[in-house]
Design an enzyme around this catalytic site. Structure first.
Site, PDB file in Angstrom:
ATOM      1  CG  HIS A 251      -2.019  -0.879   1.121  1.00 50.34           C
ATOM      2  ND1 HIS A 251      -3.209  -0.801   0.789  1.00 50.34           N
ATOM      3  CD2 HIS A 251      -1.731  -2.214   1.432  1.00 50.34           C
ATOM      4  CE1 HIS A 251      -4.094  -1.880   0.826  1.00 50.34           C
ATOM      5  NE2 HIS A 251      -3.246  -2.733   1.536  1.00 50.34           N
TER       6      HIS A 251
ATOM      7  CG  ASN B  24      -8.075  -4.137   0.972  1.00 56.00           C
ATOM      8  OD1 ASN B  24      -7.355  -3.180   1.050  1.00 56.00           O
ATOM      9  ND2 ASN B  24      -7.615  -5.363   1.076  1.00 56.00           N
TER      10      ASN B  24
HETATM   11 FE1  HDD Z   1      -2.677  -4.746   5.485  1.00 57.81          FE
HETATM   12  C1  HDD Z   1      -0.991  -1.827   5.124  1.00 57.81           C
HETATM   13  C2  HDD Z   1      -5.479  -3.483   4.277  1.00 57.81           C
HETATM   14  C3  HDD Z   1      -4.027  -8.019   5.510  1.00 57.81           C
HETATM   15  C4  HDD Z   1       0.237  -6.047   7.101  1.00 57.81           C
HETATM   16  N1  HDD Z   1      -3.166  -3.036   4.904  1.00 57.81           N
HETATM   17  C5  HDD Z   1      -2.490  -1.664   4.820  1.00 57.81           C
HETATM   18  C6  HDD Z   1      -3.165  -0.833   4.211  1.00 57.81           C
HETATM   19  C7  HDD Z   1      -4.490  -1.050   4.077  1.00 57.81           C
HETATM   20  C8  HDD Z   1      -4.475  -2.620   4.249  1.00 57.81           C
HETATM   21  C9  HDD Z   1      -5.459  -0.336   3.359  1.00 57.81           C
HETATM   22  C10 HDD Z   1      -2.771   0.749   4.056  1.00 57.81           C
HETATM   23  C11 HDD Z   1      -2.808   1.607   5.180  1.00 57.81           C
HETATM   24  C12 HDD Z   1      -2.436   3.251   5.085  1.00 57.81           C
HETATM   25  O1  HDD Z   1      -3.051   3.546   4.141  1.00 57.81           O
HETATM   26  O2  HDD Z   1      -1.565   3.403   5.709  1.00 57.81           O
HETATM   27  N2  HDD Z   1      -4.443  -5.575   5.028  1.00 57.81           N
HETATM   28  C13 HDD Z   1      -5.519  -4.804   4.610  1.00 57.81           C
HETATM   29  C14 HDD Z   1      -6.576  -5.886   4.577  1.00 57.81           C
HETATM   30  C15 HDD Z   1      -6.073  -6.699   4.856  1.00 57.81           C
HETATM   31  C16 HDD Z   1      -4.713  -6.790   5.192  1.00 57.81           C
HETATM   32  C17 HDD Z   1      -8.062  -5.256   4.288  1.00 57.81           C
HETATM   33  C18 HDD Z   1      -6.927  -8.251   4.945  1.00 57.81           C
HETATM   34  C19 HDD Z   1      -8.286  -8.277   5.476  1.00 57.81           C
HETATM   35  N3  HDD Z   1      -1.874  -6.348   6.195  1.00 57.81           N
HETATM   36  C20 HDD Z   1      -2.724  -7.736   6.252  1.00 57.81           C
HETATM   37  C21 HDD Z   1      -2.137  -8.901   6.880  1.00 57.81           C
HETATM   38  C22 HDD Z   1      -0.649  -8.266   7.367  1.00 57.81           C
HETATM   39  C23 HDD Z   1      -1.018  -6.854   6.824  1.00 57.81           C
HETATM   40  C24 HDD Z   1      -2.420  -9.983   7.248  1.00 57.81           C
HETATM   41  C25 HDD Z   1       0.321  -8.871   8.114  1.00 57.81           C
HETATM   42  C26 HDD Z   1       0.085  -9.916   8.690  1.00 57.81           C
HETATM   43  N4  HDD Z   1      -0.701  -3.958   6.074  1.00 57.81           N
HETATM   44  C27 HDD Z   1       0.203  -4.651   6.554  1.00 57.81           C
HETATM   45  C28 HDD Z   1       1.472  -3.984   7.122  1.00 57.81           C
HETATM   46  C29 HDD Z   1       0.915  -2.558   6.218  1.00 57.81           C
HETATM   47  C30 HDD Z   1      -0.247  -2.968   5.734  1.00 57.81           C
HETATM   48  C31 HDD Z   1       2.686  -4.456   6.659  1.00 57.81           C
HETATM   49  C32 HDD Z   1       2.133  -1.849   5.284  1.00 57.81           C
HETATM   50  C33 HDD Z   1       2.065  -0.461   5.813  1.00 57.81           C
HETATM   51  C34 HDD Z   1       1.132  -0.248   7.144  1.00 57.81           C
HETATM   52  O3  HDD Z   1       0.882  -1.598   7.224  1.00 57.81           O
HETATM   53  O4  HDD Z   1       1.230   0.663   7.761  1.00 57.81           O
HETATM   54  O5  HDD Z   1       1.766  -3.912   8.212  1.00 57.81           O
END
Ligand code: HDD
Length: 711
Positions: free
Chosen positions: A92, A165
């Site tokens: 993202h 999402n």
């Molecule tokens: Fe995630 C970012 C949505 C599963 C780990 N995720 C991130 C963002 C969104 C989502 C919208 C961007 C937030 C922003 O604008 O800063 N992610 C989802 C959705 C998931 C999902 C809807 C499943 C239903 N994500 C998911 C899992 C993991 C992560 C299973 C880890 C185990 N997601 C992350 C992250 C991020 C992230 C690596 C990257 C940047 C951040 O968090 O701040 O931690």
């Protein structure tokens, strides 16, 4: 800034206890702080506050001599510059954001005790960040990808982050697979390609080996993955959450955002062209919509499942690869969100905003969805390396509006000058403050929902998570024929880019054939593979054959053509009266008409007056618009008919099924036939029909005729 008085306040900073001198000094310091963010009328200074007299030349030994190490002004400037970048988000990374507010429709106390859902008068500030998933920070906006839809509610009981999402399900069921999935979808490690897309071997290798991804992948191959605008996307919390009321009664809920502008997409050809012609298409669209007062709105709703009904479905509520069809559980509207303010500074706000699904407030709680549980850990953890330490909650965009006092201290980037002697609890030195708040109906401390757990510690996937195809099939069968064709083309395009034939075949035979044999056969044909005769597993099948709310054709907007961009093509000799009439008619509908000329120079209207234009046709090609109009004017019509750029503009608009108004002569020159959305004239009847066609988003009936027009 403690909000409660201590029993024996030794270090109180309440204004009432300050001497007039101290209050004066504090006021001066606060105004200095305010000055730092607004440079208007301010002298250029170093970070230490020293006025700078020359910002053009390094300190040197003579005009042609070597630079001097002592130049602290130059060194400070370059050092700061050298450290301007922070790591981008691991996923993202590409996104944009906006401020706004949330307002509840009423009191939802029966469902939750969360304060922001009790009172229709209460305005809760929000910050929203939309994003793509795969591409880096500078990648294109219109790639085929899932869109992030993350909302931070600054409630007066603490921050609540709904990190969702624009699709209601996810690729995997357990967070432990997230790094594998992300490594597979990201640009390949040996060549760092492709940027922003999933059309490559590692992605399809992984998803063809992991059938639980089938449902989400078909969403990603649908038009939902190429939205027309961030304003025209649904949002989903994905997981099942809990809402808990003041009596401690919990309900399972799925969160939904419904856009007032409807759910609409661009065509794949447009998406690809836009990626080059306007990489910032979605970013610009959102910013301009807010700037021009066309504030986007969404309704927040929930599907509510009483605790007692947890096991009434033919899927598991804890499985994030499943949705609850809205025909089974309708969405109950709770309130609306309006985005009405653009960020002042992209880095400070959009880049530094830190969401976490674990940020919840009393009245909201988690479930045991294993994907959600893993997310609760991951987000805070990632901020430690992205934002440099555990004090990221003090960055202005992340700071709650609720007070946050505790005994956490120090660490890198500490901005709070904590007062008092005791940074532990219990203490008697600082009167025991800050103190716990016992849980309670309202204004109580957070209390986790007391779910009873009696289980063995095991690594095992529940059997109830084992059906991977029923809902993917339900999705495909719920699509209109047009949408089904788009899905077939998307799989064919993406798999066509996969170099290894074994991967293509596995996806067709072991995934698509289990979803729908017609889908599998069509994709197989496009790839030159034999059509599979049967699936590889026994699919349970959903109890319902179709779910109409899955098709975005059934999700029109409620606000007409508000904010839709209309190109009015003009050239010398145009009828200024016709232009004026059209512009007024479109503005009356809250649309955004723009005049495009052969160049950016004003054109000379038939009455001799200069008519300024907004841009040239090359500068703003047809893919940036929702509809196109050519106003009356013989000479201007002839000029457009003789211009390759104008003809390409119009034919491309036709091919992309846009609503259009042409002169009869141009219609003949281009060899096009009138249809429901291709009209001639400039009377009110024509304008009304045009508006209706734009409202319908695209002239789908034209699709077959448009096939023959070159791209
Ligand atoms: Fe995630 C970012 C949505 C599963 C780990 N995720 C991130 C963002 C969104 C989502 C919208 C961007 C937030 C922003 O604008 O800063 N992610 C989802 C959705 C998931 C999902 C809807 C499943 C239903 N994500 C998911 C899992 C993991 C992560 C299973 C880890 C185990 N997601 C992350 C992250 C991020 C992230 C690596 C990257 C940047 C951040 O968090 O701040 O931690």
């Amino acid at each position: 800034m403690p909000s409660k008085k201590t029993d024996a306040p030794k270090h109180s900073e309440a204004a009432g206890n300050q001497s007039p001198d101290k209050a004066n000094t504090n006021a001066k310091l606060q105004s200095l702080e305010a000055d730092r963010s607004d440079a208007t009328g301010q002298a250029l200074r170093t970070n230490q506050g020293v006025r700078i007299s020359d910002n053009q030349n390094t300190l040197k030994a003579g005009p042609r001599g070597p630079s001097l190490l002592e130049d602290f002004i130059m060194r400070e400037k370059i050092t700061h510059f050298d450290h301007e970048r922070i790591p981008e988000r691991i996923v993202h990374a590409r996104g944009t954001g906006a401020h706004g507010y949330f307002q509840s429709y009423g009191c939802h106390a029966e469902l939750t005790k969360a304060g922001f859902l009790q009172d229709p008068e209460k305005i809760t500030p929000v910050f929203v960040r939309f994003s793509t998933v795969q591409g880096p920070r500078g990648s294109g906006d219109t790639v085929r990808d899932v869109r992030g839809f993350a909302v931070k509610f600054y409630t007066d009981e603490g921050n609540f982050d709904l990190v969702g999402n624009n699709m209601p399900v996810f690729f995997i069921q357990d967070a432990i697979k997230f790094p594998d999935f992300v490594h597979a979808v990201k640009p390949e490690p040996h060549n760092e390609m492709p940027t922003g897309g999933s059309a490559h071997d590692t992605f399809w290798d992984f998803v063809s080996l992991v059938p639980e991804s089938a449902h989400m992948v078909i969403w990603a191959m649908s038009d939902r993955a190429i939205p027309r605008s961030l304003r025209m996307m649904e949002g989903f919390g994905v997981h099942t959450f809990r809402l808990v009321n003041a009596e401690g009664v919990a309900s399972f809920v799925k969160f939904h955002w419904k856009p007032s502008e409807g759910v609409h997409s661009v065509l794949w050809d447009e998406a690809q062209k836009l990626a080059g012609k306007d990489t910032d298409y979605h970013r610009r669209d959102l910013r301009e919509a807010i700037e021009t007062g066309h504030y986007p709105e969404w309704e927040l709703g929930v599907q509510i499942v009483p605790e007692a009904d947890e096991h009434k479905f033919d899927f598991d509520l804890l499985d994030p690869t499943k949705l609850i069809p809205e025909e089974l559980v309708p969405v109950t509207p709770l309130g609306k969100m309006v985005l009405n303010r653009n960020p002042d500074n992209f880095f400070a706000e959009v880049e530094q905003v830190a969401f976490c699904p674990g940020h919840i407030v009393p009245g909201i709680d988690f479930t045991n969805d294993p994907l959600l549980q893993g997310r609760l850990f991951s987000y805070t953890d990632t901020q430690l390396s992205r934002l440099g330490g555990p004090n990221f909650h003090q960055i202005p965009i992340n700071r709650p509006v609720a007070p946050f006092h505790n005994n956490q201290r120090d660490a890198i980037h500490q901005h709070i000058v904590h007062k008092g002697q005791a940074s532990y609890e219990p203490n008697s030195i600082d009167g025991g403050w800050p103190k716990e708040t016992p849980p309670g109906a309202r204004d109580g401390g957070f209390e986790s929902y007391q779910e009873r757990i009696d289980a063995h510690k095991i690594r095992q996937r529940s059997d109830s998570f084992s059906d991977h195809f029923s809902q993917a099939r339900l999705f495909f069968q719920s699509m209109s024929p047009t949408e089904q064709q788009h899905i077939i083309k998307a799989y064919s395009f993406e798999l066509g880019k996969v170099e290894r034939e074994a991967i293509r075949a596995r996806q067709v035979n072991e995934i698509l054939a289990n979803i729908d044999l017609k889908l599998a056969a069509a994709v197989a044909e496009n790839l030159g593979l034999p059509a599979p005769k049967a699936g590889t597993v026994q699919v349970k099948g959903s109890k319902q054959a179709t779910s109409p709310t899955l098709s975005q054709m059934n999700l029109p907007g409620k606000v007409g053509i508000k904010g839709r961009k209309i190109a009015i093509l003009v050239a010398n000799g145009v009828d200024a009266g016709s232009v004026d009439k059209l512009v007024k008619a479109l503005e009356a509908q809250s649309a955004r008409p723009m005049l495009l000329g052969p160049t950016s120079a004003p054109v000379k209207a038939a009455d001799g007056k200069q008519l300024p234009v907004d841009a040239s046709m090359e500068g703003m090609p047809s893919v940036m618009f929702d509809g196109i109009i050519v106003p009356a004017g013989k000479a201007s019509g002839d000029a457009l008919a003789g211009s390759g750029v104008a003809k390409h503009f119009l034919l491309e608009g036709y091919k992309h099924l846009k609503a259009m108004v042409l002169t009869k002569e141009l219609l003949a020159t281009l060899g096009l036939k009138e249809d429901k959305g291709l009209l001639t004239g400039d009377d009110q009847k024509t304008v009304d029909a045009f508006v209706k066609a734009v409202e319908g988003h695209r002239v789908w009936e034209r699709e077959a005729a448009a096939e023959a027009v070159p791209a």
